[in-house]
Scaffold this motif. Structure first.
Motif, PDB file in Angstrom:
ATOM      1  N   HIS A  46       8.174  -0.759  -6.137  1.00 45.20           N
ATOM      2  CA  HIS A  46       9.034  -1.005  -5.243  1.00 45.20           C
ATOM      3  C   HIS A  46       9.444   0.557  -4.596  1.00 45.20           C
ATOM      4  O   HIS A  46       9.247   0.898  -3.376  1.00 45.20           O
ATOM      5  CB  HIS A  46      10.128  -1.736  -5.106  1.00 45.20           C
ATOM      6  CG  HIS A  46       9.647  -3.024  -4.665  1.00 45.20           C
ATOM      7  ND1 HIS A  46       9.372  -3.349  -3.561  1.00 45.20           N
ATOM      8  CD2 HIS A  46       9.817  -4.432  -5.460  1.00 45.20           C
ATOM      9  CE1 HIS A  46       9.193  -4.713  -3.474  1.00 45.20           C
ATOM     10  NE2 HIS A  46       9.227  -5.383  -4.665  1.00 45.20           N
ATOM     11  N   GLY A  47      10.222   1.240  -5.673  1.00 42.21           N
ATOM     12  CA  GLY A  47      10.806   2.598  -5.463  1.00 42.21           C
ATOM     13  C   GLY A  47       9.638   3.578  -4.780  1.00 42.21           C
ATOM     14  O   GLY A  47       9.563   4.246  -3.807  1.00 42.21           O
ATOM     15  N   LYS A  48       8.771   3.424  -5.598  1.00 40.55           N
ATOM     16  CA  LYS A  48       7.467   4.476  -5.294  1.00 40.55           C
ATOM     17  C   LYS A  48       6.891   4.117  -3.931  1.00 40.55           C
ATOM     18  O   LYS A  48       6.853   5.172  -3.245  1.00 40.55           O
ATOM     19  CB  LYS A  48       6.204   4.308  -6.631  1.00 40.55           C
ATOM     20  CG  LYS A  48       5.739   5.392  -6.678  1.00 40.55           C
ATOM     21  CD  LYS A  48       4.790   5.233  -7.959  1.00 40.55           C
ATOM     22  CE  LYS A  48       3.637   6.391  -7.903  1.00 40.55           C
ATOM     23  NZ  LYS A  48       2.356   6.049  -8.343  1.00 40.55           N
ATOM     24  N   SER A  49       6.633   2.842  -3.746  1.00 37.39           N
ATOM     25  CA  SER A  49       6.306   2.480  -2.374  1.00 37.39           C
ATOM     26  C   SER A  49       6.982   2.983  -1.480  1.00 37.39           C
ATOM     27  O   SER A  49       6.431   3.588  -0.353  1.00 37.39           O
ATOM     28  CB  SER A  49       5.822   1.089  -2.377  1.00 37.39           C
ATOM     29  OG  SER A  49       6.956   0.400  -2.196  1.00 37.39           O
ATOM     30  N   ASP A  50       8.379   2.723  -1.542  1.00 32.43           N
ATOM     31  CA  ASP A  50       9.260   3.222  -0.522  1.00 32.43           C
ATOM     32  C   ASP A  50       9.053   4.567  -0.160  1.00 32.43           C
ATOM     33  O   ASP A  50       8.965   5.306   1.071  1.00 32.43           O
ATOM     34  CB  ASP A  50      10.695   2.836  -0.762  1.00 32.43           C
ATOM     35  CG  ASP A  50      10.998   1.472  -0.483  1.00 32.43           C
ATOM     36  OD1 ASP A  50      10.166   0.736   0.130  1.00 32.43           O
ATOM     37  OD2 ASP A  50      12.057   0.849  -0.854  1.00 32.43           O
TER      38      ASP A  50
END
Lengths: 208, 520
Positions: free
Chosen positions: B422-426
């Protein structure tokens, strides 16, 4: 009586197929089933085998004038199941008594089996004595001469075998096949075979 | 036991403690010497236990396997002509084109007079049998065999004799029929698809299904014996895989599944009618055992197989297993039990039963008292011993816990990965937007410029409309408002305020206002 069940033989035809029941006796862990697996599958490690179960296997060998189908019945070698053995060797035409050449006790057990078979099995059963694990001859505790002398006294086929290196494995089964009564027809007593065969077979069987 | 007794007596003369008067079972009540120092309750329980053992011992001779094995052997040798004559119908003509008129006249009325309700099994068996004969044999031959077999079935159902005599009769019939059709030239011809053995298989199936109620467990005593064997096996419930020294790895789910499969197939034997099907169940059961051994990475030799079969027998305690074994050995075609895989498995099952019957402390290498205590339920096998039943359960639990821990771990790492993702995609999204913006700013295309201009123009237009709109509405609004509420403060003349008012008006008031907007 032994020939009664070799009954699937189809008379006529130059190459008859005869079926024989062969029972394996001997203490547990002397390599009974390894011996058979080597003979039937040509492999040593059991977990490699593709067939289900090593307790019951069949293998066909060809002689000059007949095809012999062995039906090999393994027996449990533990002492507690000893009394059940007659159920297995009832009606068997051949037996291989196996011992471990590195284990003197297994040889004594083998002698007991031979005695029992002589007393209780069908009278013209073909018996062979196999000293297995010949590949570890440096740990040997049963001398070849001792076992050979015993086999001669009791008119047994005898070979030292190794399931690991496949030494003498096919040979011992072939020797048995040659000695089996491939009678002219089913149901006929073939008692004469035992009288004539042993001498000439004994020579061939003692290969080293 | 008696020695101990004597000692206690001696002790009692010299010195009597209160404890010595108590029941030996330690239940807290007082015991009596007549009842071997038990209290009344324990004594009764003990007596029941003894009676069970005695019953079993009494029935043991009935359970014996050797007797009828021997008898069967003798029957297969050669048979008296007298028995054969019972089944004799007209001979099979060599040409295989018999006319149906050659039916022996006696058989027809018998068949009609003995018409009875057929069970679904029997009907199915009859259908299969007829289909088989019609499909594979010449008409004459098929009729001949069908007639002979039906005649035999009728004769069998009329007869009242012991199972062993019946077995003798059926065996001789098999032999007789086998010889009769075996001599037929039809089977030697190359275009004959079936062998004599196949026909005999069908005959056996038909006869054993039709006469099942007569053949199976006909003798009441045998049924009782079977029950006491079942009791016996039940009392040996504590004999687990460990005691039998099998190398099963019960931790593995697959092994347990295979063992369960073997057990249910063994139980299934009783549900089948013909010896052929019963043996088929047994074969399936044994194959499942081999697979379980393979899963446990143990050898599949007889050294391992027989103990496992015994274990499966103890665990499953299949109903009427002894009667089933007797049924098979009495009414199966002898060749079936002399050679082949099924014969081997059948021998093993017979051995397992024999072992269950004769099992004692010696077969498990333990003290007699220990064996008896476990059997009567006074003692449970110790937990510490590797052979114990509990260990098996513990193994299963351990296996389950291991699986659960693994699953939990996996779930944890999965959740962690998900958060990271999630963090990475954000981050990536933000970065990407920035990059896009930069790129577009640096290298604006014509299209982009046009679009920008058109958007700008549209925005301006909208603003203009809004401004004019707000003016209109503020004027009309003021007109109405001044009549009613003169004290209301004047709305701002700024651009935004009338706009807001207008929007509110649109939201709140009727469609008249909307029309107004549209007109504008």
């Amino acid at each position: 009586m032994a020939a009664r069940n070799a009954g699937t033989a189809r008379p006529g035809g130059p190459n008859r197929t005869c079926q024989f029941k062969l029972v394996l006796l001997g203490e547990s862990a002397v390599g009974k089933s390894s011996l058979v697996l080597r003979f039937v599958k040509g492999q040593f490690h059991e977990y490699q085998e593709s067939t289900i179960g090593a307790a019951f296997l069949t293998q066909t060998v060809c002689l000059d004038d007949a095809t012999i189908k062995f039906e090999i019945w393994d027996t449990a070698g533990q002492e507690r199941y000893h009394s059940l053995a007659p159920m297995y060797y009832r009606g068997a035409q051949a037996a291989i008594v196996v011992y471990d050449i590195t284990n003197q006790e297994s040889f004594q057990k083998a002698k007991n089996w031979v005695k029992e078979l002589q007393r209780q099995a069908s009278p013209n059963i073909v018996m062979a004595l196999a000293g297995n694990k010949a590949d570890v001859a440096n740990k040997r505790t049963v001398e070849y001469e001792e076992a050979n002398a015993y086999a001669e006294d009791n008119a047994l086929l005898f070979m030292e075998t190794s399931a690991k290196t496949s030494m003498n494995v096919n040979d011992i089964f072939m020797a048995i096949a040659k000695k089996l009564p491939i009678g002219p027809a089913q149901g006929e007593p073939t008692g004469t075979v035992d009288m004539n065969q042993p001498q000439q077979q004994q020579k061939g069987s003692c290969c080293k | 036991m008696s020695d101990k007794h004597g000692e206690e007596d001696k002790k009692a003369k010299m010195h009597l403690k209160a404890n010595d008067l108590l029941c030996v079972n330690g239940c807290g009540f007082y015991g009596t010497p007549q009842w071997e120092n038990r209290c009344s309750k324990c004594w009764r329980a003990h007596q029941n236990e003894m009676k069970k053992c005695q019953d079993f011992a009494k029935n043991r001779s009935l359970l014996s396997f050797d007797q009828f094995q021997e008898r069967r052997k003798s029957t297969t040798e050669s048979k008296s002509r007298g028995i054969k004559n019972l089944f004799k119908t007209s001979p099979i003509p060599e040409g295989g084109t018999s006319s149906p008129t050659s039916t022996s006249p006696a058989s027809t009325p018998t068949r009609h007079s003995r018409r009875r309700e057929l069970s679904p099994d029997s009907l199915e068996a009859r259908q299969q049998f007829t289909d088989f004969l019609v499909a594979n044999l010449s008409t004459g031959m098929a009729q001949e065999i069908a007639r002979s077999v039906k005649n035999a079935v009728n004769k069998i159902s009329e007869m009242r004799m012991s199972s062993d005599d019946m077995s003798e009769l059926v065996m001789s019939y098999y032999q007789y029929l086998g010889e009769r059709i075996g001599g037929h030239s039809l089977f030697d011809s190359p275009d004959c698809k079936v062998k004599v053995e196949d026909v005999m298989d069908q005959v056996e199936k038909y006869i054993s299904t039709f006469c099942y109620s007569i053949f199976f467990c006909a003798n009441h005593e045998e049924e009782v014996a079977d029950m006491s064997l079942q009791d016996r096996i039940r009392s040996l419930h504590w004999v687990t895989a460990g005691f039998l020294e099998t190398k099963m790895v019960f931790k593995k789910q697959t092994v347990r599944d295979k063992i369960d499969e073997a057990i249910s197939e063994l139980i299934e034997i009783n549900a089948k009618r013909s010896a052929f099907e019963k043996l088929d169940c047994l074969t399936k059961s044994c194959k499942a055992i081999f697979e379980a051994l393979k899963e446990s990475e143990a050898s599949t030799s007889a050294d391992e197989f027989l103990p496992t079969l015994i274990y499966v027998l103890f665990r499953g305690n299949p109903p009427l297993i002894q009667s089933n074994v007797k049924f098979i050995s009495r009414f199966a075609i002898p060749a079936r039990l002399m050679s082949g895989e099924a014969a081997y498995f059948f021998t093993n099952l017979s051995c397992a039963l024999e072992f269950a019957r004769n099992m004692n402390h010696e077969s498990l290498q333990m003290e007699k008292s220990e064996f008896e205590a476990y059997t009567s339920g006074h003692l449970a096998p110790p937990l510490s011993v590797i052979n114990s039943a509990c260990n098996q359960a513990i193994y299963v639990l351990e296996g389950t816990i291991e699986t659960i821990t693994n699953v939990a771990k996996k779930a944890g790492s999965l959740a962690k990965n998900l958060t990271n993702m999630h963090g990475k995609s954000d981050d990536d999204l933000e970065k990407m937007l920035a990059v896009i913006k930069e790129t577009v700013d640096f290298y604006p295309t014509d299209e982009y410029m046009n679009m920008k201009q058109s958007i700008f123009a549209e925005e301006k237009e909208t603003a203009d409309i809004l401004v004019s709109l707000s003016r209109q509405s503020s004027e009309s609004g003021r007109g109405t408002l001044t009549d009613t509420q003169p004290s209301t403060p004047q709305p701002d003349t700024s651009l935004e305020s009338p706009l807001i008012a207008e929007i509110q008006a649109i939201n709140l008031t009727s469609s008249g206002n909307q029309e107004h907007v549209e007109e504008a």
